[in-house]
Write a protein that holds these residues in place. Structure first.
Motif, mmCIF file in Angstrom:
data_model
loop_
_atom_site.group_PDB
_atom_site.id
_atom_site.type_symbol
_atom_site.label_atom_id
_atom_site.label_comp_id
_atom_site.label_asym_id
_atom_site.label_seq_id
_atom_site.Cartn_x
_atom_site.Cartn_y
_atom_site.Cartn_z
ATOM 1 N N LYS A 16 0.837 -1.210 0.000
ATOM 2 C CA LYS A 16 0.000 0.000 0.000
ATOM 3 C C LYS A 16 0.866 1.253 0.000
ATOM 4 C CE LYS A 16 -3.867 2.191 2.396
ATOM 5 N NZ LYS A 16 -3.311 3.541 2.272
ATOM 6 N N GLU A 17 1.925 1.239 0.808
ATOM 7 C CA GLU A 17 2.824 2.391 0.875
ATOM 8 C C GLU A 17 3.431 2.692 -0.489
ATOM 9 O OE1 GLU A 17 6.049 3.815 4.200
ATOM 10 O OE2 GLU A 17 6.327 1.816 3.323
ATOM 11 N N LEU A 18 3.867 1.670 -1.195
ATOM 12 C CA LEU A 18 4.452 1.859 -2.526
ATOM 13 C C LEU A 18 3.398 2.275 -3.533
ATOM 14 C CD1 LEU A 18 6.880 -1.184 -2.494
ATOM 15 C CD2 LEU A 18 7.573 1.194 -2.919
ATOM 16 N N ALA A 19 2.212 1.657 -3.422
ATOM 17 C CA ALA A 19 1.135 2.006 -4.356
ATOM 18 C C ALA A 19 0.694 3.448 -4.170
ATOM 19 C CB ALA A 19 -0.043 1.058 -4.177
ATOM 20 N N ASP A 20 0.603 3.906 -2.904
ATOM 21 C CA ASP A 20 0.201 5.295 -2.636
ATOM 22 C C ASP A 20 1.228 6.279 -3.183
ATOM 23 O OD1 ASP A 20 -2.047 4.354 -1.409
ATOM 24 O OD2 ASP A 20 -1.305 4.618 0.645
ATOM 25 N N LEU A 21 2.494 5.969 -3.020
ATOM 26 C CA LEU A 21 3.526 6.879 -3.514
ATOM 27 C C LEU A 21 3.643 6.793 -5.046
ATOM 28 C CD1 LEU A 21 5.741 8.889 -2.730
ATOM 29 C CD2 LEU A 21 7.322 6.952 -2.568
ATOM 30 N N SER A 22 3.477 5.591 -5.589
ATOM 31 C CA SER A 22 3.515 5.328 -7.026
ATOM 32 C C SER A 22 4.726 5.972 -7.709
ATOM 33 C CB SER A 22 2.213 5.840 -7.683
ATOM 34 O OG SER A 22 2.155 5.422 -9.029
ATOM 35 N N PRO A 23 5.935 5.639 -7.296
ATOM 36 C CA PRO A 23 7.135 6.226 -7.926
ATOM 37 C C PRO A 23 7.304 5.719 -9.363
ATOM 38 C CG PRO A 23 7.747 4.447 -6.448
ATOM 39 C CD PRO A 23 6.281 4.623 -6.270
ATOM 40 N N GLU A 24 7.936 6.561 -10.181
ATOM 41 C CA GLU A 24 8.164 6.198 -11.576
ATOM 42 C C GLU A 24 9.666 6.143 -11.844
ATOM 43 O OE1 GLU A 24 6.152 8.967 -14.017
ATOM 44 O OE2 GLU A 24 4.138 8.416 -13.307
ATOM 45 N N PRO A 25 10.074 5.363 -12.831
ATOM 46 C CA PRO A 25 11.503 5.289 -13.173
ATOM 47 C C PRO A 25 12.046 6.661 -13.571
ATOM 48 C CG PRO A 25 10.289 3.503 -14.235
ATOM 49 C CD PRO A 25 9.259 4.422 -13.644
ATOM 50 N N ALA B 296 13.314 4.224 -0.564
ATOM 51 C CA ALA B 296 14.408 3.441 -1.148
ATOM 52 C C ALA B 296 15.362 2.963 -0.065
ATOM 53 C CB ALA B 296 15.148 4.275 -2.194
ATOM 54 N N ARG B 297 15.668 3.852 0.899
ATOM 55 C CA ARG B 297 16.534 3.442 2.009
ATOM 56 C C ARG B 297 15.863 2.375 2.858
ATOM 57 N NH1 ARG B 297 17.506 9.017 2.202
ATOM 58 N NH2 ARG B 297 15.981 9.243 3.897
ATOM 59 N N LYS B 298 14.574 2.496 3.066
ATOM 60 C CA LYS B 298 13.842 1.544 3.894
ATOM 61 C C LYS B 298 13.924 0.130 3.325
ATOM 62 C CE LYS B 298 9.179 0.634 5.654
ATOM 63 N NZ LYS B 298 7.788 1.164 5.754
ATOM 64 N N HIS B 299 13.834 0.044 2.006
ATOM 65 C CA HIS B 299 13.855 -1.281 1.358
ATOM 66 C C HIS B 299 15.232 -1.644 0.810
ATOM 67 C CE1 HIS B 299 9.541 -1.894 1.695
ATOM 68 N NE2 HIS B 299 9.332 -0.657 1.262
ATOM 69 N N ASN B 300 16.212 -0.763 1.080
ATOM 70 C CA ASN B 300 17.592 -1.035 0.672
ATOM 71 C C ASN B 300 17.704 -1.277 -0.834
ATOM 72 O OD1 ASN B 300 20.358 -1.305 1.216
ATOM 73 N ND2 ASN B 300 20.198 -3.540 1.408
ATOM 74 N N VAL B 301 17.077 -0.404 -1.604
ATOM 75 C CA VAL B 301 17.159 -0.479 -3.064
ATOM 76 C C VAL B 301 17.453 0.916 -3.606
ATOM 77 C CG1 VAL B 301 15.562 -2.424 -3.221
ATOM 78 C CG2 VAL B 301 14.676 -0.090 -3.379
ATOM 79 N N LEU B 302 17.778 1.000 -4.879
ATOM 80 C CA LEU B 302 17.943 2.291 -5.527
ATOM 81 C C LEU B 302 16.571 2.899 -5.802
ATOM 82 C CD1 LEU B 302 20.733 1.364 -8.101
ATOM 83 C CD2 LEU B 302 21.007 2.645 -5.964
ATOM 84 N N PRO B 303 16.467 4.228 -5.818
ATOM 85 C CA PRO B 303 15.160 4.849 -6.088
ATOM 86 C C PRO B 303 14.514 4.371 -7.377
ATOM 87 C CG PRO B 303 16.687 6.499 -5.258
ATOM 88 C CD PRO B 303 17.494 5.256 -5.467
ATOM 89 N N ASP B 304 15.330 4.154 -8.413
ATOM 90 C CA ASP B 304 14.762 3.691 -9.688
ATOM 91 C C ASP B 304 14.250 2.257 -9.617
ATOM 92 O OD1 ASP B 304 15.103 6.071 -10.908
ATOM 93 O OD2 ASP B 304 16.834 5.495 -12.132
ATOM 94 N N ASP B 305 14.603 1.519 -8.543
ATOM 95 C CA ASP B 305 14.120 0.139 -8.396
ATOM 96 C C ASP B 305 12.777 0.064 -7.681
ATOM 97 O OD1 ASP B 305 16.385 -0.837 -9.630
ATOM 98 O OD2 ASP B 305 17.481 -1.100 -7.745
ATOM 99 N N LEU B 306 12.288 1.196 -7.175
ATOM 100 C CA LEU B 306 11.037 1.192 -6.414
ATOM 101 C C LEU B 306 9.830 0.758 -7.253
ATOM 102 C CD1 LEU B 306 11.427 4.362 -4.150
ATOM 103 C CD2 LEU B 306 11.482 1.962 -3.450
ATOM 104 N N ALA C 159 2.971 -6.088 -4.830
ATOM 105 C CA ALA C 159 1.570 -6.230 -5.242
ATOM 106 C C ALA C 159 1.285 -7.668 -5.663
ATOM 107 C CB ALA C 159 1.263 -5.263 -6.389
ATOM 108 N N ALA C 160 2.251 -8.276 -6.384
ATOM 109 C CA ALA C 160 2.077 -9.664 -6.822
ATOM 110 C C ALA C 160 2.047 -10.609 -5.627
ATOM 111 C CB ALA C 160 3.197 -10.048 -7.778
ATOM 112 N N ARG C 161 2.907 -10.346 -4.637
ATOM 113 C CA ARG C 161 2.947 -11.215 -3.456
ATOM 114 C C ARG C 161 1.659 -11.107 -2.645
ATOM 115 N NH1 ARG C 161 8.707 -9.963 -0.763
ATOM 116 N NH2 ARG C 161 7.944 -11.478 0.783
ATOM 117 N N VAL C 162 1.100 -9.912 -2.579
ATOM 118 C CA VAL C 162 -0.176 -9.743 -1.876
ATOM 119 C C VAL C 162 -1.286 -10.485 -2.626
ATOM 120 C CG1 VAL C 162 -1.950 -8.081 -1.230
ATOM 121 C CG2 VAL C 162 0.454 -7.590 -0.748
ATOM 122 N N ALA C 163 -1.280 -10.341 -3.966
ATOM 123 C CA ALA C 163 -2.279 -11.055 -4.774
ATOM 124 C C ALA C 163 -2.103 -12.565 -4.629
ATOM 125 C CB ALA C 163 -2.151 -10.637 -6.238
ATOM 126 N N ASP C 164 -0.822 -12.987 -4.588
ATOM 127 C CA ASP C 164 -0.515 -14.411 -4.419
ATOM 128 C C ASP C 164 -1.044 -14.919 -3.081
ATOM 129 O OD1 ASP C 164 0.707 -16.733 -5.511
ATOM 130 O OD2 ASP C 164 2.327 -16.521 -4.065
#
Length: 549
Positions: free
Chosen positions: A195-204, A310-320, A328-333
């Motif tokens: 939900k947090e990622l979906a609400d922010l909806s970052p783009e490459p 990005a820091r929270k999930h230890n990824v680059l911003p473009d990987d968000l 989302a897929a894991r929640v659907a799964d």
């Protein structure tokens, strides 16, 4: 079929070359003459584990060469092809043992390991004797023997396929349950993160764009002053006006300059055009510097939100964006997991039912084959003077597997009312020989290409029983090749090819010789087996009667 055997400097054999034929080949000789040495030599070239030191005393190395003839569909061909060895109608095995213990094996003149030799030996030669613990007496192989008798190859292939399908279905179900259990433990976190990622909806590329806009807005006030000055310098009060004046003055003078000012006037015209484009670009940029007073705050807020996530999930911003899709897929799964489990469980149950059906059909076929084998054994035991004995193929439940759900054991009861038990536990030495022979007769019908060796399988029997043993051996040899080491004159008389093994001593050196016997020599050898050291005319007459059959 074994065509020939050549032995050099092995145990008591200095040099020996033998040629064998189809049918029944018998080897006879006095006790201790060295018949077992010949089998040791053959076992050595076939890669069997045997005596460690087989080199004849005084020799540097021992060597055995065996030549086999292969039919068009002989299973040895597949083994040769798999080992990338030459394949043809002739198969030449050679093995050398040096005095230092090193052993070297060759197949068709190619160096091979003992493992390859043993693989070939499994389809080239079978050895049977009273203490046959690697063949018919081993209960682990009884199911395979029964399957061969009942020709269940096609049914077993279906069972193996059904077993693989069941194993795959169970594996898929277990994996899905494991994944679902792991997801369920993290369900709250997954839903929150998705939900947090979906609400922010970052783009490459968004983080880089926001950072550039932020820096631009932070420097906008200072940039705006310089841009305004530049706009004024380029305008009519500045460069544009002065160039326009210069161009007007030159045009006024051009009429009297005889064309000398034309180039200058054209250049100034081009300069005014370029100047106009520069003014437009400066004006547009200056316009872009005008922004809502709260826009910088909004840009910084989103930029910091993207970087924080990005820091929270230890990824680059473009990987968000990709991470958002994954969550989302894991929640659907997770939400569709129960339906998946039900579907996979149904597929597992279907696969199990199919396996059980195929296994049940195989069990029925094995039961039918067992009845047929028991009947065939009953017919074979009577001529071998075991008419009161009962042979039974017992089927039992076994752990389900790729070969079905059946255990198979060959049992015998030597007398009516006596308890039945495993062959090697119930039968005496002489009885055991005859049971094994009868079983081999039943199991080898229709087989070809295999050389069978019976080592003193007639020990402990004589007279009419020995004759019956010999006739059963001859039956096994019909259309095949059988080598028999025997002390029985009745058996020896039925051989299509007869070899005599003898030991001699010269200058204190003992050697073993093996020689094929002609017709007259066979008479003397069988007479010796009947009478002992002193061969009488009566013994010769009896030998001739045996040879006539």
């Amino acid at each position: 079929m074994l065509r020939s055997l050549s032995v050099r400097d092995v145990l008591l054999i200095d040099a020996l070359d033998l040629e064998f034929g189809a049918g029944l080949n018998v080897l006879t000789g006095e006790t201790g003459a060295g018949k077992s040495i010949l089998l040791d030599a053959l076992g050595f070239v076939l890669g069997w584990r045997g005596r460690a030191d087989i080199v004849r005393q005084g020799a540097e190395a021992g060597e055995v060469v065996a030549e086999f003839e292969l039919g068009a569909d002989h299973p040895a061909r597949a083994i040769l092809a798999a080992a990338d060895l030459p394949v043809g109608d002739e198969l030449l095995l050679r093995r050398v043992n040096s005095t230092d213990g090193r052993k070297r094996g060759f197949v068709n003149d190619r160096r091979v390991s003992a493992e390859v030799l043993r693989s070939l030996s499994d389809v080239l030669v079978e050895l049977h004797g009273q203490h046959d613990d690697r063949g018919l007496l081993d209960p682990k192989g009884h199911r395979t023997l029964l399957d061969a008798f009942g020709d269940t190859d096609a049914m077993r292939a279906k069972v193996r396929a059904a077993w693989r399908a069941l194993a795959e279905a169970e594996k898929a179900l277990a994996a899905r349950r494991t994944a679902l259990d792991a997801a369920a433990r993290d369900a709250e976190y997954l839903r929150h993160a998705a939900k947090e990622l979906a609400d922010l909806s970052p783009e490459p590329g968004e983080e880089e764009d926001l950072d550039a806009r932020r820096r631009l807005m932070q420097a906008a006030e200072k940039i705006a002053v310089d841009v305004a000055k530049a706009d004024q310098a380029l305008g009519f009060e500045g460069a544009e006006g002065r160039i326009s004046d210069a161009m007007r003055w030159l045009e006024d003078a051009a009429g009297r300059a005889e064309g000398g000012l034309d180039a200058a006037i054209e250049a100034l015209g081009r300069a005014l055009v370029e100047l106009g484009e520069a003014q437009g670009a400066v004006a547009d940029f200056g316009e872009s510097l005008r922004y809502d007073a709260h826009e910088l705050e909004r840009v910084e807020e989103r930029l910091f939100a993207i970087r924080g996530l990005a820091r929270k999930h230890n990824v680059l911003p473009d990987d968000l964006p990709g991470l958002a899709d994954d969550f989302a897929a894991r929640v659907a799964d997770l939400e569709g997991g129960e339906a998946d489990i039900a579907g996979l469980a149904k597929a597992r149950d279907t696969a199990r039912a199919q396996y059980e059906a195929e296994a049940a059909a195989l069990t029925a076929a094995r039961a039918e084959a067992a009845a047929g084998l028991d009947a065939a054994m009953a017919a074979e035991l009577a001529p071998l003077k075991l008419e009161r004995a009962v042979f039974e193929t017992v089927l039992s439940e076994a752990e389900p597997g790729p070969e079905g759900v059946d255990g198979v054991t060959f049992t015998v009861a030597t007398n009516p009312g006596a308890p039945a038990g495993p062959l090697n536990k119930i039968a005496s030495g002489g009885e055991l020989s005859r049971f094994l022979l009868a079983l081999k007769v039943c199991l080898t019908r229709g087989m070809s290409g295999l050389t069978m060796i019976f080592d003193e399988i007639d020990r402990g029997v004589g007279g009419a029983t020995a004759d019956a043993v010999g006739r059963r051996l001859a039956s096994v040899a019909t259309g095949a090749q059988v080598l028999v080491v025997t002390h029985s004159p009745q058996v020896a008389a039925l051989g299509a090819h007869h070899f005599r093994v003898a030991k001699s001593e010269t200058d204190g050196v003992t050697t073993t010789r093996v020689a094929p016997l002609e017709a007259d020599e066979r008479v003397d050898e069988i007479a010796r087996m009947l009478a002992g050291d002193v061969i009488t005319d009566e013994a010769r007459s009896a030998a001739k009667v045996l040879l006539k059959g």
